[in-house]
Design a protein around this motif. Structure first.
Motif, PDB file in Angstrom:
ATOM      1  N   ARG A 111      72.890   5.775 -24.428  1.00 27.01           N
ATOM      2  CA  ARG A 111      74.075   6.638 -24.529  1.00 27.01           C
ATOM      3  C   ARG A 111      75.195   5.840 -25.140  1.00 27.01           C
ATOM      4  N   ALA A 112      75.857   6.554 -26.104  1.00 22.91           N
ATOM      5  CA  ALA A 112      76.967   5.872 -26.778  1.00 22.91           C
ATOM      6  C   ALA A 112      78.171   5.767 -25.838  1.00 22.91           C
ATOM      7  N   THR A 113      78.891   4.648 -25.808  1.00 18.53           N
ATOM      8  CA  THR A 113      80.096   4.464 -25.019  1.00 18.53           C
ATOM      9  C   THR A 113      81.303   4.420 -25.916  1.00 18.53           C
ATOM     10  N   VAL A 132      67.989   4.479 -35.350  1.00 14.42           N
ATOM     11  CA  VAL A 132      68.756   5.161 -34.282  1.00 14.42           C
ATOM     12  C   VAL A 132      68.898   6.616 -34.665  1.00 14.42           C
ATOM     13  N   ARG A 133      68.475   7.497 -33.768  1.00 10.10           N
ATOM     14  CA  ARG A 133      68.609   8.940 -33.994  1.00 10.10           C
ATOM     15  C   ARG A 133      69.479   9.572 -32.907  1.00 10.10           C
ATOM     16  N   ARG A 134      70.146  10.690 -33.223  1.00  7.45           N
ATOM     17  CA  ARG A 134      70.797  11.511 -32.196  1.00  7.45           C
ATOM     18  C   ARG A 134      69.704  12.235 -31.457  1.00  7.45           C
ATOM     19  N   ALA A 135      69.674  12.141 -30.214  1.00  5.85           N
ATOM     20  CA  ALA A 135      68.565  12.727 -29.467  1.00  5.85           C
ATOM     21  C   ALA A 135      68.501  14.236 -29.624  1.00  5.85           C
ATOM     22  N   SER A 136      69.734  14.858 -29.752  1.00  4.52           N
ATOM     23  CA  SER A 136      69.732  16.326 -29.823  1.00  4.52           C
ATOM     24  C   SER A 136      69.075  16.856 -31.080  1.00  4.52           C
ATOM     25  N   PRO A 158      81.464   9.192 -28.345  1.00  2.00           N
ATOM     26  CA  PRO A 158      81.073   8.613 -27.062  1.00  2.00           C
ATOM     27  C   PRO A 158      80.382   9.639 -26.185  1.00  2.00           C
ATOM     28  N   GLY A 159      79.379   9.198 -25.504  1.00  2.05           N
ATOM     29  CA  GLY A 159      78.591  10.076 -24.624  1.00  2.05           C
ATOM     30  C   GLY A 159      77.387  10.706 -25.294  1.00  2.05           C
ATOM     31  N   ASP A 160      77.238  10.537 -26.625  1.00  5.31           N
ATOM     32  CA  ASP A 160      76.050  11.128 -27.316  1.00  5.31           C
ATOM     33  C   ASP A 160      74.779  10.433 -26.836  1.00  5.31           C
ATOM     34  N   GLU A 161      73.836  11.281 -26.615  1.00  6.12           N
ATOM     35  CA  GLU A 161      72.501  10.751 -26.261  1.00  6.12           C
ATOM     36  C   GLU A 161      71.825  10.255 -27.530  1.00  6.12           C
ATOM     37  N   LEU A 162      71.321   8.999 -27.515  1.00  6.67           N
ATOM     38  CA  LEU A 162      70.653   8.436 -28.720  1.00  6.67           C
ATOM     39  C   LEU A 162      69.216   8.007 -28.414  1.00  6.67           C
ATOM     40  N   ALA A 163      68.399   8.055 -29.417  1.00  6.29           N
ATOM     41  CA  ALA A 163      67.001   7.544 -29.268  1.00  6.29           C
ATOM     42  C   ALA A 163      66.813   6.404 -30.274  1.00  6.29           C
TER      43      ALA A 163
END
Lengths: 409, 77
Positions: free
Chosen positions: A405-407, A372-376, A389-394
């Motif tokens: 997306r993290a909730t 799991v990576r942070r998309a940014s 919460p709300g971080d875009e993940l790949a």
């Protein structure tokens, strides 16, 4: 005057030879005394012919008689073998052998009366000389191997001399022969033989002396049984070979001689080496010289070759060759080792690659894990605290990527 | 080298034997070996020649009128 002239006696009527011989024969055969007579004497010249008849001479010191002992008479009387020198009493009758005009005693019986006068003399002298030591083996001198000069005592007329010269000529022509001629039979013979032996010794060149005579009756050989001859042989300064009569004849000379040969021919044979053997010996030495020098030269050649090989080994060129070869060898070894090392490294590399591969993230993801990576910023999320919460993940899985997306729960 | 031509057969043969014995010595130097060899071979040839040419000489002893002893050739032929 030796033959006084007398008035010739009147002769009886003319006779033919046959007539007178027959007349004489008749006279003999009608004489009672002569037709049954016993005569004492010694046997001599005994000869048995192929028909079985035996002829001999009966003799004493003054006279002799011809005797015929026919086969049938011999068989009937069962007489032992007659030998020369036997003293006998012969019984028989006289007659005349017409063909030869010869008076003969036709023998019926022979009685032995003793050893015979000659035989007695022989035995007496033999015993005496033997007692003196003249026959001793220690007195016998060795014969020279190859005498340059050979003395011969014999009669110049004898066939024996020719036989001996023939043998010497054939066997050993290198020799010189000096003959001291001598009578070999009769009353003068003993002294003549002794003188001849002495002369050869006086002459001094002979290295060996042969005393010889061909075969004959015991009387003919008798000179060689006389003491003067025995003494002359004994005092000879050089060895004496006797060769008298035949194989079966033994004389006093034989006993005294340094070597007794059975015949004159045998005496000559004994006196010298055989030229054939000499030639063979010389030839043998020639061969040996040849093989010796060959060995010698071979040894020299081998030594030379060895030295050459040694020299060759030490030469600059061969040293260079040797170094070159050494170098070649070293290079080869080096290359071999290099190959070996490379192969080894490749093997090891292959092993490491395999382990590495097993540990790669792709392999892990395939087994069901994901990253799991942070998309940014593509940073890998390993803890909950890293995510708001709300971080875009790949989310990376085996065959691609899932966006999420993290909730907040 | 041909000095031996006056030798008798026995003398020559003895020298031949000596040459062979000498040559059997392995310590000999080449020069001497060859010398013994050549001499030996010449002696052997000489011996052969002597045997080949030899002819038996026959003589007779005789006492001269002066009472001396002499030998003279004898021809029995």
């Amino acid at each position: 005057m030796l033959f006084p002239e007398l008035e010739p006696e009147p002769f009886s009527a003319d006779w033919s030879v046959a007539q007178v011989v027959r007349h004489l024969k008749e006279l003999l055969e009608t004489d009672i005394e002569l037709q049954g007579i016993r005569v004492h004497g010694e046997i001599s010249g005994c000869k048995t012919v192929s028909s079985g008849h035996c002829y001999f001479t009966l003799k004493d010191a003054e006279a002799q008689l011809s005797c015929v002992f026919f086969k049938w008479a011999r068989q009937r009387s069962a007489a032992q073998e007659l030998r020369d020198g036997m003293a006998v009493a012969v019984s028989g009758r006289f007659s005349l052998y017409e063909r030869d005009g010869k008076l003969q005693l036709y023998v019926d019986r022979v009685e032995f009366t003793g050893a015979g006068e000659l035989a007695t003399r022989f035995e007496q002298l033999k015993t005496r000389l033997q007692a003196e030591g003249l026959f001793e083996a220690e007195r016998k001198r060795p014969l020279p191997q190859a005498p340059a000069v050979i003395g011969i005592v014999t009669s110049l007329q004898a066939a024996a001399l020719r036989d001996m010269l023939r043998v010497l000529r054939t066997r050993y022509p290198l020799a010189q022969v000096v003959i001291a001629p001598s009578l070999v039979q009769g009353s003068e013979a003993p002294a003549a033989l002794a003188t001849a032996l002495d002369l050869l010794n006086e002459h001094g060149e002979a290295e060996v002396i042969i005393v010889a005579r061909g075969g004959g009756s015991i009387e003919e050989l008798w000179a060689f049984n006389e003491e003067v001859v025995a003494r002359a042989i004994a005092r000879s300064r050089v060895p004496v070979i006797s060769g008298v009569g035949h194989e079966t004849d033994f004389t006093i000379a034989d006993f005294v001689a340094d070597y007794r040969a059975s015949t004159p021919t045998a005496a000559a044979t004994k006196a010298v080496p055989d030229i054939v053997d000499l030639q063979a010996a010389t030839f043998g030495y020639q061969q040996e010289l040849g093989s010796l020098i060959e060995d010698f030269l071979l040894r020299y050649r081998e030594n030379l070759e060895r030295a050459e090989r040694q020299l060759e080994r030490e030469s600059p060129r061969s040293r260079l060759e040797r170094l070159q070869q050494q170098l070649d060898g070293t290079i080869e070894t080096l290359q071999e080792q290099m190959q070996h090392w490379l192969a080894l490294q490749q093997e090891r590399l292959k092993g490491v690659t395999l382990s590495l591969d097993a540990l790669s993230p792709e392999r892990i993801i395939e087994r069901g894990y994901s990253i799991v990576r942070r998309a940014s910023d593509r940073s890998i999320i390993t803890h909950v605290a890293q995510v708001q919460p709300g971080d875009e993940l790949a989310i990376q899985v085996a065959d691609g990527q899932i966006s999420a997306r993290a909730t907040a729960d | 080298m041909d000095a031996f031509t006056t030798l008798s057969y026995e003398e020559a043969f003895e020298k031949l034997e000596q040459a062979v014995t000498a040559l059997q010595d392995k310590r000999l130097d080449l020069d001497h070996a060859l010398k013994h060899y050549e001499e030996g071979m010449k002696l052997a040839q000489y011996c052969h020649d002597l045997l080949q040419k030899a002819e038996l000489r026959v003589q007779q002893l005789r006492i001269t009128d002066d009472g001396d002893l002499e030998s003279e050739p004898l021809d029995l032929a």
